[in-house]
Enzyme design. Structure first.
Site, PDB file in Angstrom:
ATOM      1  N   GLU A   5     -19.530  20.045 -24.930  1.00  0.00           N
ATOM      2  CA  GLU A   5     -18.231  18.523 -24.203  1.00  0.00           C
ATOM      3  C   GLU A   5     -16.940  18.536 -24.789  1.00  0.00           C
ATOM      4  O   GLU A   5     -16.556  17.201 -25.276  1.00  0.00           O
ATOM      5  CB  GLU A   5     -18.963  17.698 -24.757  1.00  0.00           C
ATOM      6  CG  GLU A   5     -19.245  17.409 -26.094  1.00  0.00           C
ATOM      7  CD  GLU A   5     -20.350  17.855 -27.393  1.00  0.00           C
ATOM      8  OE1 GLU A   5     -19.739  17.428 -28.543  1.00  0.00           O
ATOM      9  OE2 GLU A   5     -20.581  18.776 -26.607  1.00  0.00           O
ATOM     10  N   ASP A  11     -13.024  15.307 -27.058  1.00  0.00           N
ATOM     11  CA  ASP A  11     -14.263  15.348 -26.949  1.00  0.00           C
ATOM     12  C   ASP A  11     -15.177  14.040 -26.494  1.00  0.00           C
ATOM     13  O   ASP A  11     -14.175  12.723 -26.520  1.00  0.00           O
ATOM     14  CB  ASP A  11     -14.721  15.418 -28.596  1.00  0.00           C
ATOM     15  CG  ASP A  11     -16.321  15.647 -28.328  1.00  0.00           C
ATOM     16  OD1 ASP A  11     -16.557  16.765 -28.526  1.00  0.00           O
ATOM     17  OD2 ASP A  11     -16.569  14.542 -28.553  1.00  0.00           O
ATOM     18  N   ILE A  12     -15.909  14.959 -25.633  1.00  0.00           N
ATOM     19  CA  ILE A  12     -16.523  13.058 -24.724  1.00  0.00           C
ATOM     20  C   ILE A  12     -17.352  12.081 -26.266  1.00  0.00           C
ATOM     21  O   ILE A  12     -18.642  13.102 -26.943  1.00  0.00           O
ATOM     22  CB  ILE A  12     -17.295  13.614 -23.790  1.00  0.00           C
ATOM     23  CG1 ILE A  12     -17.290  14.242 -22.382  1.00  0.00           C
ATOM     24  CG2 ILE A  12     -18.458  12.262 -23.252  1.00  0.00           C
ATOM     25  CD1 ILE A  12     -18.241  14.817 -21.941  1.00  0.00           C
TER      26      ILE A  12
END
Length: 513
Positions: free
Chosen positions: A429, A386-387
């Site tokens: 994302e 996950d960003i």
């Protein structure tokens, strides 16, 4: 006797004309040409009979003009009939060109007294009297004669040329049509060299034989309902390249569409080994096997004119009484189909922004790898990525910068991954990586390399440098008897949640979390 024979020919041709006209809707388009052909022969025959019963030069001259309407038009119409019968394309231009000389001849005969180009002398025979005529031919008579012979000869040659490729069941039709052209041609030749009665045109007297043969063809061999193969129309109208090889794989026939693949193909290639022809023209070895299977479909790529095309070739064994007689090869250009297929596959399985697998493709591909690993009880690990603070990036810089961040992350991750790793965009994302033959510790090490790579490589944007970090959850299959792929993904998701809880920009394994 002469008049009876001539009238018999006329009546038979008139019957053929009317019978074909009455049933024309049951027949193919060839019947229309036959109607005009027999009608002109009928005019020729009846006018000849009326000439024979004429008692004055004026009557003979009049019926001679009518005779020429039939006599000059029947040979070119017969040629057109044969051309259509054999499948040769007849255009309006060709038909008009063939009829120019006949119409000119009729006009020349009708106006002969003014120019004497057809007959230099045309008068009653001084010894025999009417209906015998003494005549001396002019230059146009020779033009007309050569044209008439040429029409019948060309028609006869065309019929002979199709003999080998015509099935035995249809050859009687060809024989009937051959005699229809040959008999009047031979008789006219004998007349010109003086082997027939003086002053009498013998051609109408023998045309009843041709008429009987035509009548037999119509009634017994279905002349107008079933025609021979008509190769030029059928074989050459196929858009796909079609080639026929003998049992030794030598080329024995091809259609015009073959020149799209093998542009130098011509009759000089007939009899040569097809593999040699292919290598000579493409510079490559034959990309498919010439098997003797009944149906064998193979695909291959071919570069022609600096463009790459995709083809599939259908190979069919040609058999007669269970003995192989050769092969039929049909090449179909499937480039457009393949391009569309790839485009649809791209849309269905790849993320539009990053061009990596989407969630659907990942689950499909990963399920296959998961089951393969389960069979051998090999290590299998999932990384869920996950960003960090991605929503804040979108809110602060805009979605276009957010898209750049996603692409930046994908490129840097790809630089650390191997080809066998399954990498996909799992959500907005979120990303996921499936690792065959990797245990949890090895997956954790790879995750740390990804985090370090992202920290070192900042993204350059119009707003300045932007730091991007990742949170990663790692999970390995521990119990192959119980765990499923979805359970493994759930474990990786829990590990990812733990990484975020611990402050982000870190890797957490399911076991540790």
């Amino acid at each position: 006797m002469y008049i009876t024979l001539v009238c018999t020919s006329g009546i038979l041709n008139l019957f053929l004309c009317l019978y074909t006209f009455k049933n024309r809707y049951k027949y193919t388009n060839i019947s229309n040409y036959f109607i005009f052909y027999t009608a002109t022969i009928g005019i020729y025959c009846f006018a000849s009979a009326l000439c024979l019963i004429s008692t004055t030069l004026e009557q003979i001259t009049f019926w001679n003009i009518i005779l020429y309407i039939g006599m000059t038009l029947s040979p070119p119409l017969g040629l057109l009939f044969i051309m259509v019968y054999l499948g040769i394309k007849v255009t309006l231009k060709r038909a008009i060109l063939l009829l120019v000389i006949p119409f000119t001849t009729v006009i020349m005969v009708a106006t002969n007294n003014w120019h004497l180009l057809h007959y230099r002398v045309f008068e009653l025979d001084p010894n025999l009297g009417a209906p015998y005529v003494y005549q001396e031919i002019g230059i146009w008579y020779m033009v007309h004669g050569m044209f008439t012979f040429a029409c019948m000869l060309v028609a006869f040659i065309l019929l002979i040329s199709r003999w080998k490729e015509t099935a035995k069941g249809y050859r009687p039709q060809l024989i009937a049509l051959m005699f229809g052209q040959l008999l009047p041609m031979i008789t006219a030749f004998l007349y010109l060299i003086g082997f027939t009665p003086v002053g009498i045109d013998p051609v109408p007297m023998i045309l009843w034989i041709s008429s009987v043969l035509y009548l037999w063809s119509i009634s017994t061999s279905r002349l107008f309902t079933i025609m021979p193969i008509a190769k030029d129309t059928i074989f050459n109208s196929i858009n796909d390249c079609a080639l026929v090889l003998d049992k030794s794989h030598r080329l024995i026939e091809y259609n015009q569409a073959c020149r799209a693949i093998l542009p130098l193909t011509d009759k000089s290639m007939l009899g040569k080994n097809f593999a040699e022809i292919w290598t000579e023209q493409t510079g490559e070895a034959l990309p498919f096997q010439l098997g003797a299977d009944i149906v064998d479909i193979q695909e291959f790529k071919l570069t022609t004119n600096d463009s790459e095309r995709m083809y599939h070739v259908r190979i069919t064994s040609l058999e007669q009484e269970k003995n192989s007689k050769g092969l039929l090869l049909v090449f179909t250009d499937i480039t457009e189909i393949k391009t569309l297929q790839e485009k649809l596959e791209q849309q269905a399985y790849y993320d539009e922004l990053t061009q990596i697998y989407n969630r659907r493709a990942f689950l499909q591909k990963c399920e296959q790898d998961f089951m393969a690993a389960k069979e051998t009880s090999s290590p299998f690990t999932i990384l869920l990525i996950d960003i960090d603070h991605f929503k804040r990036v979108n809110d602060t810089y805009g979605h276009h910068i957010g898209d750049q961040v996603i692409v930046h992350v994908v490129k840097l991750c790809q630089s650390q991954l191997q080809e066998e790793h399954v990498f996909a965009r799992y959500g907005g994302e979120e990303f996921v990586i499936a690792l065959k033959e990797y245990n949890e510790a090895e997956g954790e090490a790879l995750g740390k390399r990804l985090c370090e790579t992202l920290e070192m490589e900042q993204l350059m944007t119009p707003e300045g440098k932007l730091s991007v970090t990742l949170s990663i959850g790692v999970a390995e299959v521990k119990d192959w008897t119980e765990e499923t792929l979805h359970q493994l993904l759930h474990k990786a998701d829990k590990a990812l949640y733990a990484a975020k809880e611990k402050g982000r920009n870190r890797v957490k394994t399911f076991g540790a979390s």
